[in-house]
Design a protein around this motif. Structure first.
Motif, PDB file in Angstrom:
ATOM      1  N   VAL A 116      25.764 -20.941  16.762  1.00 35.99           N
ATOM      2  CA  VAL A 116      25.969 -22.298  17.265  1.00 35.99           C
ATOM      3  C   VAL A 116      25.926 -22.316  18.787  1.00 35.99           C
ATOM      4  O   VAL A 116      25.312 -23.187  19.396  1.00 35.99           O
ATOM      5  CB  VAL A 116      27.299 -22.881  16.737  1.00 35.99           C
ATOM      6  CG1 VAL A 116      27.637 -24.195  17.420  1.00 35.99           C
ATOM      7  CG2 VAL A 116      27.213 -23.087  15.224  1.00 35.99           C
ATOM      8  N   ARG A 117      26.543 -21.320  19.431  1.00 35.26           N
ATOM      9  CA  ARG A 117      26.512 -21.254  20.902  1.00 35.26           C
ATOM     10  C   ARG A 117      25.097 -21.161  21.438  1.00 35.26           C
ATOM     11  O   ARG A 117      24.733 -21.852  22.387  1.00 35.26           O
ATOM     12  CB  ARG A 117      27.315 -20.053  21.403  1.00 35.26           C
ATOM     13  CG  ARG A 117      28.787 -20.239  21.329  1.00 35.26           C
ATOM     14  CD  ARG A 117      29.472 -18.997  21.838  1.00 35.26           C
ATOM     15  NE  ARG A 117      30.842 -18.959  21.393  1.00 35.26           N
ATOM     16  CZ  ARG A 117      31.850 -18.634  22.172  1.00 35.26           C
ATOM     17  NH1 ARG A 117      31.643 -18.309  23.417  1.00 35.26           N
ATOM     18  NH2 ARG A 117      33.067 -18.622  21.700  1.00 35.26           N
ATOM     19  N   VAL A 118      24.292 -20.290  20.833  1.00 34.92           N
ATOM     20  CA  VAL A 118      22.905 -20.129  21.277  1.00 34.92           C
ATOM     21  C   VAL A 118      22.131 -21.419  21.077  1.00 34.92           C
ATOM     22  O   VAL A 118      21.383 -21.855  21.954  1.00 34.92           O
ATOM     23  CB  VAL A 118      22.219 -18.955  20.545  1.00 34.92           C
ATOM     24  CG1 VAL A 118      20.715 -18.958  20.782  1.00 34.92           C
ATOM     25  CG2 VAL A 118      22.819 -17.632  20.993  1.00 34.92           C
ATOM     26  N   ALA A 119      22.315 -22.063  19.928  1.00 31.48           N
ATOM     27  CA  ALA A 119      21.615 -23.320  19.656  1.00 31.48           C
ATOM     28  C   ALA A 119      21.984 -24.378  20.692  1.00 31.48           C
ATOM     29  O   ALA A 119      21.128 -25.114  21.185  1.00 31.48           O
ATOM     30  CB  ALA A 119      21.936 -23.822  18.248  1.00 31.48           C
ATOM     31  N   GLU A 133      23.197 -23.836  23.782  1.00 32.38           N
ATOM     32  CA  GLU A 133      22.714 -23.443  25.101  1.00 32.38           C
ATOM     33  C   GLU A 133      21.217 -23.711  25.246  1.00 32.38           C
ATOM     34  O   GLU A 133      20.743 -24.014  26.331  1.00 32.38           O
ATOM     35  CB  GLU A 133      23.040 -21.971  25.355  1.00 32.38           C
ATOM     36  CG  GLU A 133      24.528 -21.752  25.584  1.00 32.38           C
ATOM     37  CD  GLU A 133      24.925 -20.290  25.603  1.00 32.38           C
ATOM     38  OE1 GLU A 133      24.033 -19.418  25.525  1.00 32.38           O
ATOM     39  OE2 GLU A 133      26.130 -20.018  25.690  1.00 32.38           O
ATOM     40  N   GLN A 134      20.465 -23.584  24.161  1.00 38.44           N
ATOM     41  CA  GLN A 134      19.033 -23.813  24.209  1.00 38.44           C
ATOM     42  C   GLN A 134      18.686 -25.295  24.202  1.00 38.44           C
ATOM     43  O   GLN A 134      17.579 -25.681  24.557  1.00 38.44           O
ATOM     44  CB  GLN A 134      18.333 -23.108  23.048  1.00 38.44           C
ATOM     45  CG  GLN A 134      18.340 -21.609  23.193  1.00 38.44           C
ATOM     46  CD  GLN A 134      17.677 -20.912  22.023  1.00 38.44           C
ATOM     47  OE1 GLN A 134      17.379 -21.520  21.010  1.00 38.44           O
ATOM     48  NE2 GLN A 134      17.446 -19.624  22.159  1.00 38.44           N
ATOM     49  N   SER A 186      29.384 -33.094  20.373  1.00 40.22           N
ATOM     50  CA  SER A 186      30.656 -32.812  19.711  1.00 40.22           C
ATOM     51  C   SER A 186      30.881 -31.311  19.577  1.00 40.22           C
ATOM     52  O   SER A 186      31.977 -30.805  19.804  1.00 40.22           O
ATOM     53  CB  SER A 186      30.690 -33.466  18.332  1.00 40.22           C
ATOM     54  OG  SER A 186      30.632 -34.861  18.459  1.00 40.22           O
ATOM     55  N   LEU A 187      29.827 -30.587  19.198  1.00 44.51           N
ATOM     56  CA  LEU A 187      29.950 -29.138  19.054  1.00 44.51           C
ATOM     57  C   LEU A 187      30.232 -28.481  20.398  1.00 44.51           C
ATOM     58  O   LEU A 187      31.015 -27.538  20.475  1.00 44.51           O
ATOM     59  CB  LEU A 187      28.688 -28.551  18.435  1.00 44.51           C
ATOM     60  CG  LEU A 187      28.509 -28.805  16.940  1.00 44.51           C
ATOM     61  CD1 LEU A 187      27.144 -28.318  16.487  1.00 44.51           C
ATOM     62  CD2 LEU A 187      29.598 -28.119  16.142  1.00 44.51           C
ATOM     63  N   LYS A 188      29.577 -28.960  21.461  1.00 43.34           N
ATOM     64  CA  LYS A 188      29.829 -28.407  22.795  1.00 43.34           C
ATOM     65  C   LYS A 188      31.301 -28.531  23.153  1.00 43.34           C
ATOM     66  O   LYS A 188      31.921 -27.576  23.619  1.00 43.34           O
ATOM     67  CB  LYS A 188      28.999 -29.138  23.855  1.00 43.34           C
ATOM     68  CG  LYS A 188      27.565 -28.757  23.907  1.00 43.34           C
ATOM     69  CD  LYS A 188      26.898 -29.545  25.026  1.00 43.34           C
ATOM     70  CE  LYS A 188      25.410 -29.421  24.961  1.00 43.34           C
ATOM     71  NZ  LYS A 188      24.737 -30.234  25.976  1.00 43.34           N
ATOM     72  N   GLU A 189      31.871 -29.699  22.938  1.00 44.91           N
ATOM     73  CA  GLU A 189      33.282 -29.913  23.249  1.00 44.91           C
ATOM     74  C   GLU A 189      34.164 -29.006  22.404  1.00 44.91           C
ATOM     75  O   GLU A 189      35.130 -28.424  22.906  1.00 44.91           O
ATOM     76  CB  GLU A 189      33.654 -31.377  23.024  1.00 44.91           C
ATOM     77  CG  GLU A 189      33.040 -32.318  24.038  1.00 44.91           C
ATOM     78  CD  GLU A 189      33.359 -33.772  23.744  1.00 44.91           C
ATOM     79  OE1 GLU A 189      34.366 -34.026  23.053  1.00 44.91           O
ATOM     80  OE2 GLU A 189      32.611 -34.646  24.201  1.00 44.91           O
TER      81      GLU A 189
END
Length: 70
Positions: free
Chosen positions: A42-45, A47-48, A59-62
């Motif tokens: 999820v982090r890589v997705a 960041e890209q 929402s996922l970033k937060e």
């Protein structure tokens, strides 16, 4: 080479392990390892994905940024 995962028949957790069943295949992974792998993907997705207006990504970033207190 292409790899197709297909439909997972059953997933359950017992004693810190995650058991995944698909047809005659049975995979057992440590639960903390599985969640670390999911977190990494999820982090890589995120960041890209640059300059997104997508509500799900925002929402996922937060969520992930809020849990980076390690």
């Amino acid at each position: 080479k292409n790899f197709y995962i297909g439909t997972i028949d059953q997933v359950y957790g017992i004693d810190g392990e995650v058991h995944i069943h698909q047809d005659d295949k049975h995979l057992v992974v440590d639960a903390s390892d599985l969640f670390c792998w999911i977190d990494a993907v999820v982090r890589v997705a995120i960041e890209q994905k640059q300059n997104t207006d997508n509500l799900i990504y925002d929402s996922l970033k937060e969520y992930i940024n809020g849990h980076k207190k390690d």
